[in-house]
Design an enzyme around this catalytic site. Structure first.
Site, PDB file in Angstrom:
ATOM      1  N   LYS A   8      66.010  58.811  36.546  1.00  0.00           N
ATOM      2  CA  LYS A   8      66.704  57.672  37.167  1.00  0.00           C
ATOM      3  C   LYS A   8      67.845  58.159  38.065  1.00  0.00           C
ATOM      4  O   LYS A   8      67.951  57.753  39.222  1.00  0.00           O
ATOM      5  CB  LYS A   8      67.275  56.725  36.088  1.00  0.00           C
ATOM      6  CG  LYS A   8      66.244  56.137  35.153  1.00  0.00           C
ATOM      7  CD  LYS A   8      66.865  55.155  34.167  1.00  0.00           C
ATOM      8  CE  LYS A   8      67.846  55.771  33.199  1.00  0.00           C
ATOM      9  NZ  LYS A   8      67.240  56.759  32.266  1.00  0.00           N
ATOM     10  N   ARG A  83      70.057  47.166  29.754  1.00  0.00           N
ATOM     11  CA  ARG A  83      69.304  47.885  28.722  1.00  0.00           C
ATOM     12  C   ARG A  83      68.967  47.010  27.536  1.00  0.00           C
ATOM     13  O   ARG A  83      68.323  47.486  26.592  1.00  0.00           O
ATOM     14  CB  ARG A  83      70.140  49.048  28.210  1.00  0.00           C
ATOM     15  CG  ARG A  83      69.990  50.313  28.998  1.00  0.00           C
ATOM     16  CD  ARG A  83      71.124  51.222  28.601  1.00  0.00           C
ATOM     17  NE  ARG A  83      70.678  52.523  28.224  1.00  0.00           N
ATOM     18  CZ  ARG A  83      70.821  53.601  29.007  1.00  0.00           C
ATOM     19  NH1 ARG A  83      71.347  53.508  30.193  1.00  0.00           N
ATOM     20  NH2 ARG A  83      70.420  54.753  28.584  1.00  0.00           N
ATOM     21  N   ARG A 122      68.589  70.103  31.337  1.00  0.00           N
ATOM     22  CA  ARG A 122      69.427  69.565  32.425  1.00  0.00           C
ATOM     23  C   ARG A 122      70.778  70.280  32.488  1.00  0.00           C
ATOM     24  O   ARG A 122      71.392  70.562  31.464  1.00  0.00           O
ATOM     25  CB  ARG A 122      69.654  68.066  32.206  1.00  0.00           C
ATOM     26  CG  ARG A 122      70.661  67.480  33.196  1.00  0.00           C
ATOM     27  CD  ARG A 122      70.644  65.981  33.249  1.00  0.00           C
ATOM     28  NE  ARG A 122      70.810  65.353  31.953  1.00  0.00           N
ATOM     29  CZ  ARG A 122      70.634  64.063  31.731  1.00  0.00           C
ATOM     30  NH1 ARG A 122      70.277  63.264  32.711  1.00  0.00           N
ATOM     31  NH2 ARG A 122      70.803  63.560  30.528  1.00  0.00           N
ATOM     32  N   ARG A 155      75.290  67.988  29.185  1.00  0.00           N
ATOM     33  CA  ARG A 155      75.797  66.757  28.574  1.00  0.00           C
ATOM     34  C   ARG A 155      75.755  66.871  27.053  1.00  0.00           C
ATOM     35  O   ARG A 155      74.791  67.398  26.505  1.00  0.00           O
ATOM     36  CB  ARG A 155      74.940  65.571  29.042  1.00  0.00           C
ATOM     37  CG  ARG A 155      75.636  64.726  30.081  1.00  0.00           C
ATOM     38  CD  ARG A 155      74.739  63.738  30.729  1.00  0.00           C
ATOM     39  NE  ARG A 155      74.181  62.730  29.828  1.00  0.00           N
ATOM     40  CZ  ARG A 155      73.431  61.717  30.226  1.00  0.00           C
ATOM     41  NH1 ARG A 155      73.158  61.573  31.521  1.00  0.00           N
ATOM     42  NH2 ARG A 155      72.940  60.858  29.379  1.00  0.00           N
ATOM     43  N   ARG A 166      68.169  58.621  21.199  1.00  0.00           N
ATOM     44  CA  ARG A 166      68.178  57.873  22.473  1.00  0.00           C
ATOM     45  C   ARG A 166      66.791  57.330  22.786  1.00  0.00           C
ATOM     46  O   ARG A 166      66.653  56.213  23.295  1.00  0.00           O
ATOM     47  CB  ARG A 166      68.668  58.785  23.609  1.00  0.00           C
ATOM     48  CG  ARG A 166      70.167  59.054  23.532  1.00  0.00           C
ATOM     49  CD  ARG A 166      70.575  60.281  24.313  1.00  0.00           C
ATOM     50  NE  ARG A 166      70.293  60.189  25.734  1.00  0.00           N
ATOM     51  CZ  ARG A 166      70.275  61.236  26.557  1.00  0.00           C
ATOM     52  NH1 ARG A 166      70.516  62.460  26.094  1.00  0.00           N
ATOM     53  NH2 ARG A 166      70.017  61.061  27.829  1.00  0.00           N
TER      54      ARG A 166
HETATM   55  P1  AP5 Z   1      67.879  62.620  35.409  1.00  0.00           P
HETATM   56  O1  AP5 Z   1      67.618  62.137  36.779  1.00  0.00           O
HETATM   57  O2  AP5 Z   1      69.247  63.091  35.083  1.00  0.00           O
HETATM   58  O3  AP5 Z   1      67.336  61.533  34.333  1.00  0.00           O
HETATM   59  P2  AP5 Z   1      67.894  60.092  33.907  1.00  0.00           P
HETATM   60  O4  AP5 Z   1      66.741  59.183  33.833  1.00  0.00           O
HETATM   61  O5  AP5 Z   1      69.048  59.710  34.746  1.00  0.00           O
HETATM   62  O6  AP5 Z   1      68.334  60.466  32.420  1.00  0.00           O
HETATM   63  P3  AP5 Z   1      69.652  60.067  31.618  1.00  0.00           P
HETATM   64  O7  AP5 Z   1      69.743  61.039  30.476  1.00  0.00           O
HETATM   65  O8  AP5 Z   1      70.839  59.961  32.519  1.00  0.00           O
HETATM   66  O9  AP5 Z   1      69.247  58.681  31.075  1.00  0.00           O
HETATM   67  P4  AP5 Z   1      69.895  57.877  29.943  1.00  0.00           P
HETATM   68  O10 AP5 Z   1      69.375  56.548  30.187  1.00  0.00           O
HETATM   69  O11 AP5 Z   1      69.665  58.456  28.593  1.00  0.00           O
HETATM   70  O12 AP5 Z   1      71.468  58.138  30.164  1.00  0.00           O
HETATM   71  P5  AP5 Z   1      72.660  57.236  30.726  1.00  0.00           P
HETATM   72  O13 AP5 Z   1      73.618  58.144  31.374  1.00  0.00           O
HETATM   73  O14 AP5 Z   1      72.113  56.098  31.497  1.00  0.00           O
HETATM   74  O15 AP5 Z   1      66.824  63.807  35.102  1.00  0.00           O
HETATM   75  C1  AP5 Z   1      66.809  64.472  33.850  1.00  0.00           C
HETATM   76  C2  AP5 Z   1      66.478  65.964  34.061  1.00  0.00           C
HETATM   77  O16 AP5 Z   1      65.124  66.071  34.497  1.00  0.00           O
HETATM   78  C3  AP5 Z   1      67.328  66.652  35.133  1.00  0.00           C
HETATM   79  O17 AP5 Z   1      67.592  67.962  34.744  1.00  0.00           O
HETATM   80  C4  AP5 Z   1      66.452  66.622  36.405  1.00  0.00           C
HETATM   81  O18 AP5 Z   1      66.703  67.739  37.219  1.00  0.00           O
HETATM   82  C5  AP5 Z   1      65.042  66.676  35.802  1.00  0.00           C
HETATM   83  N1  AP5 Z   1      64.065  65.885  36.551  1.00  0.00           N
HETATM   84  C6  AP5 Z   1      64.250  64.689  37.164  1.00  0.00           C
HETATM   85  N2  AP5 Z   1      63.106  64.256  37.724  1.00  0.00           N
HETATM   86  C7  AP5 Z   1      62.165  65.209  37.459  1.00  0.00           C
HETATM   87  C8  AP5 Z   1      60.779  65.328  37.771  1.00  0.00           C
HETATM   88  N3  AP5 Z   1      60.136  64.389  38.500  1.00  0.00           N
HETATM   89  N4  AP5 Z   1      60.125  66.425  37.331  1.00  0.00           N
HETATM   90  C9  AP5 Z   1      60.769  67.397  36.604  1.00  0.00           C
HETATM   91  N5  AP5 Z   1      62.078  67.324  36.294  1.00  0.00           N
HETATM   92  C10 AP5 Z   1      62.780  66.236  36.700  1.00  0.00           C
HETATM   93  O19 AP5 Z   1      73.274  56.668  29.378  1.00  0.00           O
HETATM   94  C11 AP5 Z   1      73.940  57.525  28.479  1.00  0.00           C
HETATM   95  C12 AP5 Z   1      74.533  56.719  27.329  1.00  0.00           C
HETATM   96  O20 AP5 Z   1      75.501  55.798  27.833  1.00  0.00           O
HETATM   97  C13 AP5 Z   1      73.554  55.854  26.528  1.00  0.00           C
HETATM   98  O21 AP5 Z   1      72.928  56.608  25.498  1.00  0.00           O
HETATM   99  C14 AP5 Z   1      74.506  54.785  25.969  1.00  0.00           C
HETATM  100  O22 AP5 Z   1      75.244  55.313  24.890  1.00  0.00           O
HETATM  101  C15 AP5 Z   1      75.463  54.558  27.136  1.00  0.00           C
HETATM  102  N6  AP5 Z   1      74.980  53.506  28.054  1.00  0.00           N
HETATM  103  C16 AP5 Z   1      74.611  53.675  29.364  1.00  0.00           C
HETATM  104  N7  AP5 Z   1      74.225  52.508  29.912  1.00  0.00           N
HETATM  105  C17 AP5 Z   1      74.351  51.574  28.934  1.00  0.00           C
HETATM  106  C18 AP5 Z   1      74.070  50.175  28.867  1.00  0.00           C
HETATM  107  N8  AP5 Z   1      73.591  49.499  29.934  1.00  0.00           N
HETATM  108  N9  AP5 Z   1      74.306  49.539  27.679  1.00  0.00           N
HETATM  109  C19 AP5 Z   1      74.801  50.196  26.610  1.00  0.00           C
HETATM  110  N10 AP5 Z   1      75.058  51.524  26.593  1.00  0.00           N
HETATM  111  C20 AP5 Z   1      74.833  52.201  27.744  1.00  0.00           C
HETATM  112 MG    MG Z   2      71.108  59.346  34.397  1.00  0.00          MG
END
Ligand code: AP5
Ligand code: MG
Ligand code: ZN
Length: 211
Positions: A8, A83, A122, A155, A166
Site C-alpha cells: 500500500k 480498517r 522491509r 519497524r 496484524r
Molecule cells: P509496503 O508498501 O511498505 O506495504 P504496506 O501495505 O504499506 O504495509 P504496512 O505494513 O505499512 O501495512 P499495515 O497496514 O500493516 O501498516 P500501517 O502502517 O497501515 O511494502 C512492504 C514491503 O514489501 C516493503 O519492504 C516493500 O519494499 C516490499 N514490496 C512492496 N511491494 C512489493 C512487490 N510488489 N513485490 C515485492 N516486494 C514488495 O498500520 C500500522 C499500525 O497502525 C496498525 O497495526 C494499527 O496498530 C495502526 N493503524 C493504522 N491505521 C489504522 C486504522 N485505520 N485504524 C486503527 N489502527 C490503525
Molecule cells: Mg504502509
C-alpha cells in the site's frame, strides 16, 4: 486497501506523485506521534506494538482533522484507513459534510503466505521515509538510503510474532470492508503479487479516468 505488507505504502507514494495529491497514512501519522512523544503517540504505541487497531474514536478524529486541511481540497489518497466498518461509515459522513465522495477504492491483493517475507525484509529511511526490501527492493549501497544517504531502520511491528497478529486483525476486522465497497461499485482489485513496477502499471490503468 490491502493486508499488511501488500505494498500500500509503496504504491501510494507513486499514486500521490502521479496525481499530485497528499498521501494520508494513519499508520504514518501514529508512528510520527510516537516519535514525537505526544499524548496520541503514547496511547497509539500500545496498539501498534501489539499489532492491534487503535480505537475507532481516536482514528476517526485524526482523519476528520486531516481532511479539513487545505491541501486536501483537490483530493487525497487514504492509505490504511478505513480498517473497520465504523471507520468506513464515519468516512462516508465526513465526506458528505465536506461535499466530497470517494472516486475509487483500490485493493492490493496478496496472499498471506507472501506477506511475512515482505514485512520482515522491509527497511525504511529515517530521514526521507523511503521504503526498501532486502531482497525485492535492495539498496545500491548497503546500510544507507539511496535517495538521501539517511540511516535505515526496521519497524518495531515487523517481527514475525507481531506480523501474525496484524494478519489476524486484518482478516477479522478489515477484510469484510472490501464487500462494503464492492457493493457500491467502487472497488478495483489489483494483483499485488507481481513486481512493484507491474503493480504500478495495473494501478495506473485504474487511475486513467481520474487524474
Ligand atoms: P509496503 O508498501 O511498505 O506495504 P504496506 O501495505 O504499506 O504495509 P504496512 O505494513 O505499512 O501495512 P499495515 O497496514 O500493516 O501498516 P500501517 O502502517 O497501515 O511494502 C512492504 C514491503 O514489501 C516493503 O519492504 C516493500 O519494499 C516490499 N514490496 C512492496 N511491494 C512489493 C512487490 N510488489 N513485490 C515485492 N516486494 C514488495 O498500520 C500500522 C499500525 O497502525 C496498525 O497495526 C494499527 O496498530 C495502526 N493503524 C493504522 N491505521 C489504522 C486504522 N485505520 N485504524 C486503527 N489502527 C490503525
Ligand atoms: Mg504502509
Ligand atoms: Zn532517505
Amino acid at each position: 486497501m490491502g493486508p499488511p505488507g501488500a505494498g500500500k505504502g509503496t504504491q501510494a507514494a507513486r499514486i500521490t506523485r502521479f496525481c499530485g495529491i497528499p498521501h494520508i497514512s494513519t499508520g504514518d501519522i501514529f508512528r510520527a506521534a510516537i516519535r514525537e512523544g505526544t499524548e496520541l503517540g503514547r496511547e497509539a504505541k500500545k496498539y501498534l506494538d501489539a499489532g492491534q487497531l487503535v480505537p475507532d474514536q481516536i482514528t476517526i478524529e485524526i482523519i476528520r482533522e486531516r481532511l479539513k486541511q487545505q491541501d486536501c481540497a483537490r483530493g487525497f489518497l487514504l492509505d490504511g484507513f478505513p480498517r473497520t466498518l465504523p471507520q468506513a461509515e464515519a468516512l462516508d459522513r465526513l465526506l458528505a459534510d465536506l461535499g466530497s465522495n470517494l472516486d475509487l477504492v483500490l485493493n492490493v491483493a496478496v496472499r498471506p503466505e507472501i506477506l511475512l517475507e515482505r514485512l520482515t525484509g522491509r527497511r525504511i529511511c529515517r530521514s526521507c521515509g523511503a521504503t526498501y526490501h532486502v531482497v525485492f527492493q535492495p539498496l545500491q549501497l548497503s546500510g544507507i538510503c539511496d535517495r538521501c544517504g539517511g540511516e535505515l531502520y526496521q519497524r518495531s511491528d515487523d517481527t514475525a510474532e507481531t506480523v501474525e497478529d496484524r494478519l489476524k486483525v486484518y482478516t477479522n476486522q478489515t477484510a469484510s470492508l472490501l464487500e462494503h465497497y464492492r457493493r457500491r461499485g467502487l472497488l478495483k482489485e489489483v494483483n499485488g503479487e507481481q513486481e512493484i513496477d507491474a503493480v504500478w502499471m495495473e494501478i495506473q490503468r485504474c487511475l486513467r479516468s481520474l487524474c
